[in-house]
Design an enzyme around this catalytic site. Structure first.
Site, PDB file in Angstrom:
ATOM      1  N   ALA A   1       0.851  -1.203   0.000  1.00  0.00           N
ATOM      2  CA  ALA A   1       0.000   0.000   0.000  1.00  0.00           C
ATOM      3  C   ALA A   1       0.879   1.243   0.000  1.00  0.00           C
ATOM      4  O   ALA A   1       2.103   1.145  -0.116  1.00  0.00           O
ATOM      5  CB  ALA A   1      -0.898  -0.018   1.228  1.00  0.00           C
ATOM      6  N   ASN A   2       0.289   2.393   0.101  1.00  0.00           N
ATOM      7  CA  ASN A   2       1.056   3.635   0.269  1.00  0.00           C
ATOM      8  C   ASN A   2       0.346   4.523   1.270  1.00  0.00           C
ATOM      9  O   ASN A   2      -0.710   4.164   1.791  1.00  0.00           O
ATOM     10  CB  ASN A   2       1.267   4.319  -1.087  1.00  0.00           C
ATOM     11  CG  ASN A   2      -0.054   4.712  -1.718  1.00  0.00           C
ATOM     12  OD1 ASN A   2      -0.804   5.499  -1.167  1.00  0.00           O
ATOM     13  ND2 ASN A   2      -0.359   4.121  -2.878  1.00  0.00           N
ATOM     14  N   ARG A   3       0.930   5.678   1.531  1.00  0.00           N
ATOM     15  CA  ARG A   3       0.446   6.504   2.645  1.00  0.00           C
ATOM     16  C   ARG A   3      -0.741   7.404   2.303  1.00  0.00           C
ATOM     17  O   ARG A   3      -1.135   8.230   3.116  1.00  0.00           O
ATOM     18  CB  ARG A   3       1.593   7.391   3.152  1.00  0.00           C
ATOM     19  CG  ARG A   3       2.711   6.629   3.801  1.00  0.00           C
ATOM     20  CD  ARG A   3       3.757   7.593   4.324  1.00  0.00           C
ATOM     21  NE  ARG A   3       4.982   6.902   4.672  1.00  0.00           N
ATOM     22  CZ  ARG A   3       5.149   6.222   5.799  1.00  0.00           C
ATOM     23  NH1 ARG A   3       4.175   6.175   6.683  1.00  0.00           N
ATOM     24  NH2 ARG A   3       6.280   5.608   6.035  1.00  0.00           N
TER      25      ARG A   3
END
Ligand code: CTP
Length: 404
Positions: free
Chosen positions: A210-212
Site C-alpha cells: 500500500a502507500n500513505r
C-alpha cells in the site's frame, strides 16, 4: 431522470386533516424516483396510520422518540442525516411553532432540530390560525432560519371556512422539492469521475502493498464537485473516510479494480485522477497465506499495474474532454509534473510535494502547482477542502472553454 431521481426524502407528517394528502405525496415523490421514509407525529396518527405510510413508502415508518427498536435500527440522529431533503407536510401551526422555538419533545421535532438538511414545509391549518400573528411570526423566523415554504393555498377548508390555509397539492409540493434538489452551480449537469485514496495490492489473502495516501484530497474534490452541482462518481481505494454526501461512491481495492470501475463509470465530462495508485502488483500473489519457512524469504515478483490516467486519457471514443492528473513528487516537482502532463496525455496536472517533511500525505493542507500547456501556477498553502473548491471552480471555467 428528474431532480428527484435517487434522492432520499424524509417526510414528516403532522397532525391535520391534510395528512391524507401526504399519502398521495409519497406516491408522487416515488414516481419521480425518490425514496421516502416517514415520521408521523402523534397528531398525524389520528388521521392516518403508520402502516398506510409504510405500505406506500415500502419502508418502516417512525413514530416514537424512545422506541427501543427504532433507536437500535436507525436512531433519530441518523434519521435526521440519512436523506437529501426533509419535507414537513402538513406543517401544522403547532409543528411550525415548535420548529421556530427549537423544541424537541417528540421524534418529529427532535429530528427537525437535529437535522442539517434542507427543509421544505407545506403549512396547513385553519385560516385564522394561519393569519394569527404568532403563526406569521413563526413563519418569519423559519424563513430566516433557511426553511423553504410551499403554500398554503387559498380555498375551502374542512371547517367550511374560506381563505389561505389549505395545504399545497402533492404535485406542487413535489415540484417545490424538485426545484430545491435541481442541480445548480458551475458544474451543474456534468458528470465528474474522481479517483481517490491508495490501492492495496495483495501479497496473499492477508497481506498487501500500500502507500500513505489518505484519500483526503480526492474525497474533498468529489464533495466540492457535488457541491458545484455535478453528478459525481467517486472511485475510492481503501480509506477510512466516510463516503461524501451526494456522491456515488464505488469502493475498490486494487489498481486493476480501480481501472475497471472507472471504465464502467464512463462516459464523463471531467476525470480527476487523485488516487495514489500502486505502480506495481505482486504477480505471484499467494492464494493462501504465505507461511514462514526456516528463514527462506518469499520470492515476490512484481508486475506493472495499468496506468489508469494514461489509459483513459488515450482512449479515442470516450475520453472525458477534461482530464486532470495529480503528480506526487518528492523532488523536481514542476519538472516531473511537466513530464507527466505530456506522458499521461491529460489537460492539467496538479503537482504537490509529498516529501515526509511537508506532511501532505495524510495531512489536512496542501501546496499545489497547476501545470498545463499554458504554464505553471502556484497556489498558496491551503486546506485540502479549499484546494478542492478552487480546483473545481477552475475546472468549471475550463469546461466552459476557458484557459487552464
Ligand atoms: N496514476 C494512475 N494509474 C497508475 C499510476 C498513476 O492513474 N497506475 C495517476 C495518478 O492518479 C495521478 C498520476 O497518474 O493522477 C500521477 O501519479 P504519480 O503517482 O504521481 O505518478 P506515477 O505515474 O506513478 O509515476 P512515478 O511513480 O514514477 O512518479
Amino acid at each position: 431522470m428528474t431532480a428527484l431521481s435517487g434522492k432520499r426524502i424524509l417526510l414528516v407528517i403532522g397532525g391535520g386533516i391534510a395528512a391524507y394528502k401526504s399519502l398521495d405525496l409519497i406516491r408522487r415523490l416515488r414516481e419521480r424516483g425518490a425514496s421516502v421514509r416517514c415520521i408521523l407525529t402523534a397528531g398525524a396518527q389520528a388521521f392516518i396510520t403508520p402502516l398506510a405510510a409504510s405500505a406506500l413508502t415500502g419502508q418502516r415508518s417512525h413514530t416514537d422518540l424512545f422506541d427501543r427498536e427504532d433507536e437500535a435500527d436507525i436512531g433519530h440522529i441518523k434519521l435526521a442525516r440519512d436523506a437529501d431533503l426533509v419535507i414537513v407536510a402538513p406543517a401544522t401551526a403547532n409543528l411550525m411553532a415548535k420548529m421556530a422555538g427549537g423544541h424537541a419533545d417528540d421524534l418529529a421535532s427532535t429530528v427537525l432540530l437535529a437535522t442539517i438538511l434542507p427543509i421544505l414545509i407545506a403549512p396547513a391549518m385553519n385560516v385564522r390560525m394561519w393569519q394569527h400573528p404568532a403563526t406569521q411570526r413563526n413563519l418569519t423566523i423559519l424563513r430566516q432560519d433557511g426553511v423553504h415554504v410551499v403554500g398554503p393555498n387559498d380555498g375551502a377548508m374542512a371547517e367550511a371556512e374560506f381563505g389561505p390555509g389549505r395545504m399545497a397539492e402533492p404535485l406542487e409540493i413535489a415540484a417545490a422539492a424538485e426545484r430545491l434538489l435541481a442541480p445548480s452551480g458551475p458544474l451543474a449537469g456534468r458528470h465528474v469521475i474522481v479517483t481517490s485514496g491508495p490501492t492495496h495490492e495483495p501479497i496473499d489473502p492477508v497481506r498487501y502493498i500500500a502507500n500513505r495516501s489518505s484519500g483526503k484530497q480526492g474525497h474533498a474534490i468529489a464533495k466540492a464537485a457535488a457541491d458545484a452541482g455535478a453528478r459525481v462518481t467517486l472511485i475510492a481505494g481503501p480509506v477510512t473516510l466516510p463516503d461524501p454526501a451526494g456522491v456515488t461512491t464505488v469502493h475498490v481495492e486494487s489498481a486493476r479494480e480501480m481501472l475497471d470501475a472507472v471504465e464502467k463509470a464512463l462516459p464523463a465530462d471531467i476525470g480527476i485522477f487523485a488516487a495514489a495508485v500502486a505502480d506495481w502488483r505482486v504477480a505471484n500473489a499467494g492464494e493462501q497465506k504465505i507461511k514462514k519457512k526456516d528463514g527462506a524469504l518469499p520470492n515476490l515478483s512484481l508486475a506493472e499495474n495499468p496506468d489508469i490516467l494514461a489509459t483513459i486519457a488515450h482512449r479515442s471514443e470516450d475520453r472525458p474532454p477534461l482530464m486532470v492528473g495529480f503528480a506526487a513528487e518528492t523532488e523536481h516537482v514542476i519538472e516531473h509534473a511537466r513530464q507527466k502532463l505530456a506522458k499521461k496525455g491529460c489537460d492539467l496536472i496538479v503537482a504537490n510535494d509529498v516529501s515526509a517533511a511537508g506532511g501532505v500525505m495524510g495531512g489536512d493542507s496542501n501546496t499545489v502547482h497547476l501545470v498545463s500547456a499554458s504554464g505553471v501556477e502556484t497556489w498558496p498553502t491551503l486546506s485540502k477542502a479549499d484546494v478542492a473548491k478552487k480546483l473545481v471552480e477552475r475546472l468549471g471555467a475550463m469546461a466552459k472553454g476557458g484557459q487552464p
